[in-house]
Scaffold this motif. Structure first.
Motif, PDB file in Angstrom:
ATOM      1  N   ASN A  44      14.249  -8.364 -26.529  1.00 38.87           N
ATOM      2  CA  ASN A  44      14.836  -8.511 -24.880  1.00 38.87           C
ATOM      3  C   ASN A  44      15.693  -7.329 -24.684  1.00 38.87           C
ATOM      4  OD1 ASN A  44      13.377 -10.855 -24.596  1.00 38.87           O
ATOM      5  ND2 ASN A  44      15.154 -12.279 -24.887  1.00 38.87           N
ATOM      6  N   LEU A  45      16.429  -6.968 -25.670  1.00 38.27           N
ATOM      7  CA  LEU A  45      17.730  -6.088 -25.496  1.00 38.27           C
ATOM      8  C   LEU A  45      17.100  -4.772 -25.799  1.00 38.27           C
ATOM      9  CD1 LEU A  45      20.874  -8.154 -26.460  1.00 38.27           C
ATOM     10  CD2 LEU A  45      20.259  -7.475 -24.204  1.00 38.27           C
ATOM     11  N   CYS A  46      15.956  -4.450 -26.357  1.00 36.14           N
ATOM     12  CA  CYS A  46      15.804  -3.097 -26.920  1.00 36.14           C
ATOM     13  C   CYS A  46      16.590  -2.549 -27.891  1.00 36.14           C
ATOM     14  CB  CYS A  46      15.391  -2.184 -25.747  1.00 36.14           C
ATOM     15  SG  CYS A  46      14.020  -2.540 -24.572  1.00 36.14           S
ATOM     16  N   LEU A  47      16.901  -3.346 -28.959  1.00 37.73           N
ATOM     17  CA  LEU A  47      17.760  -2.982 -29.788  1.00 37.73           C
ATOM     18  C   LEU A  47      17.028  -2.226 -31.358  1.00 37.73           C
ATOM     19  CD1 LEU A  47      20.288  -5.946 -29.964  1.00 37.73           C
ATOM     20  CD2 LEU A  47      20.459  -3.634 -28.993  1.00 37.73           C
ATOM     21  N   LYS A  48      15.786  -2.400 -31.102  1.00 34.25           N
ATOM     22  CA  LYS A  48      15.206  -1.854 -32.458  1.00 34.25           C
ATOM     23  C   LYS A  48      15.009  -0.248 -32.641  1.00 34.25           C
ATOM     24  CE  LYS A  48      13.162  -6.242 -33.018  1.00 34.25           C
ATOM     25  NZ  LYS A  48      11.871  -7.098 -33.383  1.00 34.25           N
ATOM     26  N   PHE A  49      16.090   0.396 -33.015  1.00 37.55           N
ATOM     27  CA  PHE A  49      15.931   1.927 -32.891  1.00 37.55           C
ATOM     28  C   PHE A  49      15.349   2.483 -33.952  1.00 37.55           C
ATOM     29  CE2 PHE A  49      18.229   1.735 -29.035  1.00 37.55           C
ATOM     30  CZ  PHE A  49      19.256   1.039 -29.234  1.00 37.55           C
ATOM     31  N   SER A  50      15.219   1.768 -35.276  1.00 35.01           N
ATOM     32  CA  SER A  50      14.915   2.533 -36.502  1.00 35.01           C
ATOM     33  C   SER A  50      13.512   3.298 -36.345  1.00 35.01           C
ATOM     34  CB  SER A  50      15.045   1.467 -37.409  1.00 35.01           C
ATOM     35  OG  SER A  50      14.812   2.170 -38.760  1.00 35.01           O
ATOM     36  N   ARG A  51      13.607   4.462 -36.808  1.00 36.62           N
ATOM     37  CA  ARG A  51      12.323   5.154 -36.809  1.00 36.62           C
ATOM     38  C   ARG A  51      11.591   5.089 -38.389  1.00 36.62           C
ATOM     39  NH1 ARG A  51      14.366  10.065 -33.624  1.00 36.62           N
ATOM     40  NH2 ARG A  51      16.173   9.430 -34.708  1.00 36.62           N
ATOM     41  N   ARG A  52      12.273   4.319 -39.161  1.00 35.01           N
ATOM     42  CA  ARG A  52      11.551   4.486 -40.690  1.00 35.01           C
ATOM     43  C   ARG A  52      10.848   3.263 -40.759  1.00 35.01           C
ATOM     44  NH1 ARG A  52      16.980   5.722 -43.931  1.00 35.01           N
ATOM     45  NH2 ARG A  52      17.804   7.514 -42.912  1.00 35.01           N
ATOM     46  N   LYS A  53       9.920   3.368 -41.545  1.00 32.93           N
ATOM     47  CA  LYS A  53       9.074   2.225 -41.789  1.00 32.93           C
ATOM     48  C   LYS A  53       9.654   1.564 -43.373  1.00 32.93           C
ATOM     49  CE  LYS A  53       5.792   2.182 -38.989  1.00 32.93           C
ATOM     50  NZ  LYS A  53       6.817   2.189 -38.061  1.00 32.93           N
ATOM     51  N   MET A  79      12.356  -5.402 -39.304  1.00 33.13           N
ATOM     52  CA  MET A  79      12.161  -5.517 -37.874  1.00 33.13           C
ATOM     53  C   MET A  79      12.512  -4.564 -37.269  1.00 33.13           C
ATOM     54  SD  MET A  79      14.170  -9.023 -37.131  1.00 33.13           S
ATOM     55  CE  MET A  79      13.745 -10.727 -38.276  1.00 33.13           C
ATOM     56  N   GLY A  80      13.132  -3.390 -38.045  1.00 25.76           N
ATOM     57  CA  GLY A  80      13.346  -2.275 -37.129  1.00 25.76           C
ATOM     58  C   GLY A  80      14.869  -1.996 -36.554  1.00 25.76           C
ATOM     59  N   PHE A  81      15.574  -2.768 -37.150  1.00 25.05           N
ATOM     60  CA  PHE A  81      17.162  -2.636 -36.614  1.00 25.05           C
ATOM     61  C   PHE A  81      17.590  -1.409 -37.622  1.00 25.05           C
ATOM     62  CE2 PHE A  81      17.823  -5.949 -33.789  1.00 25.05           C
ATOM     63  CZ  PHE A  81      17.014  -6.777 -34.056  1.00 25.05           C
ATOM     64  N   ILE A  82      18.728  -0.682 -37.024  1.00 20.18           N
ATOM     65  CA  ILE A  82      19.464   0.266 -37.843  1.00 20.18           C
ATOM     66  C   ILE A  82      20.285  -0.297 -38.485  1.00 20.18           C
ATOM     67  CG2 ILE A  82      20.701   2.375 -37.871  1.00 20.18           C
ATOM     68  CD1 ILE A  82      19.102   3.403 -35.691  1.00 20.18           C
ATOM     69  N   ILE A  83      20.474  -0.442 -39.963  1.00 24.41           N
ATOM     70  CA  ILE A  83      21.540  -1.117 -40.809  1.00 24.41           C
ATOM     71  C   ILE A  83      22.142   0.069 -41.508  1.00 24.41           C
ATOM     72  CG2 ILE A  83      21.715  -2.745 -42.439  1.00 24.41           C
ATOM     73  CD1 ILE A  83      20.177  -4.008 -40.400  1.00 24.41           C
ATOM     74  N   TYR A  84      23.545  -0.181 -41.687  1.00 29.22           N
ATOM     75  CA  TYR A  84      24.253   0.570 -42.403  1.00 29.22           C
ATOM     76  C   TYR A  84      24.520   0.147 -43.876  1.00 29.22           C
ATOM     77  CZ  TYR A  84      25.575   3.978 -38.862  1.00 29.22           C
ATOM     78  OH  TYR A  84      25.497   5.015 -37.960  1.00 29.22           O
TER      79      TYR A  84
END
Lengths: 554, 122
Positions: free
Chosen positions: A528-537, A450-455
């Motif tokens: 809605n909150l523009c949380l999908k910061f990830s730039r990897r695929k 989905m594009g979230f940054i996960i650690y």
């Protein structure tokens, strides 16, 4: 016999030791091809056959960090403004103050120290300490509360929010349940022993159920003996002072839990901190410690203790156990492994990080863990060689002064352990362990897609989603509650200031439907909150499934 | 209907602005204070730009000799504006950089005029 790889991992080629590792890949671990390994591709152990375990800590775009600081700056400025208004008297003071008669005395309450609490936390504290009025299982009920004065005081409206999906509790194997069949033995033991122990272990509080539990625990972990304590935090903070003292060196990971830090400080030993999971840093400190000795006298250290955790709960990263064990043997240090979050939650059969990496449990000198997370009870244990544990029985503060573990709690732990080991005759335990692993993999893959940054490591059931900005942290928590999902968000003092996050804890009791529902709402909230910061695929879940079916089928 | 969509889009942008600047955590009166400060500062910047930017741009173009003749008409009527930086060496008229300015009467001085008056001053 060690060579360092390009990004700091140790490449060990041990040809004739009992570990028999072949190679550790650059990006992660490749911990099989070991002749003592039993299974390769047993059906259902898709987790065990995966070759790579990657840990990623992706950085967001630079504007995110900038806007986080800007946001904090604006709220701090307004904090100063509000403090000024309170000082002048234009606004009512809500924090504790001294009485009129004592105004001339030395101040009791240091106002400025609470700046952050007063001006940031109080504004938004409706996102924490929410009252839960049912069992903290996969779904639970919460009481609704509102505030009329911007979160200084709350009142309960009387309404209950039913069936809120719980992705915040450490209920990894789903043992927080109130099914009467499963809890039958607990009820029996309560009838037999009562609830209170009314003494310490040393005096007259050593019940036979404690002895049974200790034997079972030692068998579960594969060590000689173990000892249990009534409280998990106290297990760390009260036992480390018994093991090390002045003249000893403690090498502790950067992101260790407060209980470990408190125990280390109480012991009086010298503490040096190495960078998180960084073996270069640890080796450098070991060498420096051995070469230079104690600070002024340069005498050799009495002991060197390396303190690490199995899974770090704020990042979801897993310790590099094989490398640490190799280092420990080379430099003759001791290892203290805190498996609070990893016992029961990782490993083929739930035995923790030693099983995950196929490390012999006898290599870890002191294994510690808690029963709060995977076992659905309370308390902690310390396990290891018989001499160490017997020493702790007499010298630990917790065993001498703290009340012993309550019998129903001990029985809950025993039934959970027997379930995991399979001793109760069913396959429920192993089913739960595999369900947890499956849930973890699914959730992580979908979130990355989905594009979230996960650690964190792909195997850890603790999943932090990075939110960064303080406004978004608060809005995320409120929006998810409005969609009937309870999440835990963590901000500044517990995490670095720019890395606020929402922490999801997977549970074996979550069904695929619940996870899909959570993911659906996360997707919408993320948009809605523009949380999908990830730039990897990342590959999509269906692609990963195809690849696995192929892997299992060959 | 389009107006409704437009309004929704605008209010979503306003929500994002509140989240990113952490105004979402503040009380309504604090948001009003911050927004008014921001709008007044932005308004003053825009007004200053409107007044001065053309003149500055013309002067820059003249400095870089994109514009051969110095700028003549300044679109700010009624203003006493004088920016003069002139230095002239004997006999080298290429070095002099004289901007024109508009006095109350509204006449302008050309380059040769200034020259004549400057050389007559020597």
């Amino acid at each position: 016999m060690t060579r360092t790889g390009t990004n700091g991992n140790l490449k060990t080629h041990l040809s004739h030791s009992e570990l028999k590792y072949e190679c550790i890949k650059i990006k992660g671990f490749n911990n099989n091809n070991n002749s003592t390994r039993k299974e390769k591709n047993v059906p259902g152990t898709a987790v065990a056959s995966r070759q790579h375990r990657q840990e990623s800590f992706e950085q967001p775009p630079i504007y995110v960090a900038v806007m986080t600081y800007v946001g904090f700056g604006i709220v701090t400025l307004f904090g100063y403004l509000r403090d000024f208004l309170r000082f002048v008297g234009l606004e009512k003071r809500n924090v504790a103050q001294e009485r009129e008669e004592q105004k001339d005395f030395t101040p009791l309450y240091q106002d400025f120290e609470n700046f952050y609490t007063r001006n940031l936390y109080m504004r938004v504290r409706d996102n924490w300490n929410r009252p839960v009025c049912s069992l903290p299982g996969p779904v639970f009920d919460m009481m609704e509360r509102v505030s009329d004065d911007y979160n200084w005081t709350f009142r309960l409206t009387g309404k209950t929010l039913h069936d809120v999906i719980n992705v915040g509790s450490y209920n990894y194997l789903g043992f927080a349940e109130n099914n009467a069949d499963f809890l039958k033995t607990v009820a029996d033991k309560t009838r037999q022993y009562g609830v209170g122990v009314c003494s310490t272990r040393q005096e007259i509080g050593n019940l036979s159920i404690h002895e049974e539990l200790e034997q079972l625990g030692a068998e579960f972990l594969g060590v000689e003996s173990s000892m249990i304590f009534g409280m998990g935090f106290a297990t760390n903070s009260m036992n480390i002072p018994a093991l090390v003292g002045k003249g000893c060196l403690i090498l502790s990971d950067e992101l260790n839990h407060t209980s470990l830090i408190l125990g280390a400080r109480l012991s009086g030993a010298t503490i040096r901190v190495f960078k998180h999971n960084n073996m270069h840093s640890l080796e450098k400190m070991l060498r420096e410690g051995i070469v230079s000795g104690q600070p002024r006298t340069h005498r050799p250290w009495r002991k060197i203790l390396i303190m690490v955790e199995g899974i770090y709960s704020m990042e979801g990263s897993v310790v590099r156990l094989p490398e640490i064990v190799a280092l420990k043997k080379k430099y003759k240090a001791y290892l203290y492994l805190d498996e609070a979050h990893s016992i029961g939650a990782v490993g083929r059969s739930g035995r923790g990080v030693t099983e995950l990496f196929d490390v012999n449990p006898a290599d870890v000198d002191v294994m510690m863990g808690t029963f709060t997370k995977s076992f659905g009870a309370a308390g902690g244990y310390i396990a290891g060689k018989k001499e160490v544990v017997d020493y702790l029985r007499s010298y630990s503060h917790s065993s001498v002064y703290a009340s012993a573990m309550s019998p129903p709690v001990a029985e809950q732990i025993m039934r959970a352990m027997k379930c995991i080991m399979g001793k109760d005759g069913s396959t429920e335990g192993i089913r739960r362990v595999r369900q947890l692993a499956e849930n973890t993999r699914y959730f992580r893959a979908r979130l990355k897609e989905m594009g979230f940054i996960i650690y964190g490591n792909d195997d850890s059931p603790v999943i932090p989603i990075l939110l960064y900005m303080p406004g978004k942290v608060v809005a995320f928590s409120r929006e998810m509650l409005a969609r009937k999902i309870a999440v835990v968000v963590v901000g500044f003092p517990a995490t670095p200031i720019t890395e606020a996050r929402a922490r999801f804890c997977m549970s074996a009791a979550h069904t695929r439907d619940m996870l899909d529902q959570v993911l659906h709402h996360l997707n919408e909230a993320g948009d809605n909150l523009c949380l999908k910061f990830s730039r990897r695929k990342y590959p999509s879940w269906s692609d990963i499934q195809e690849e696995e079916d192929f892997e299992l089928g060959n | 209907m389009a107006l409704g969509d437009c309004w929704k889009q605008l209010s979503w942008f306003y929500y994002q602005y509140l989240l990113v600047t952490a105004l979402y955590m503040l009380e309504p009166w604090e948001r009003t204070v911050f927004n008014s400060l921001l709008i007044s500062v932005a308004g003053m910047a825009v007004y200053t730009g409107y007044v001065f930017m053309p003149q500055h741009i013309m002067a820059i173009l003249h400095y870089f000799e994109v514009l051969v003749h110095p700028p003549v008409r300044l679109p700010a009527p009624g203003l006493e504006v004088g920016i003069i930086s002139s230095h002239q060496e004997a006999g080298s008229c290429a070095d002099s950089r004289i901007h024109t300015f508009l006095t109350d009467e509204g006449y302008r001085r050309t380059r040769s005029d200034t020259f004549a008056s400057a050389s007559s001053a020597l």
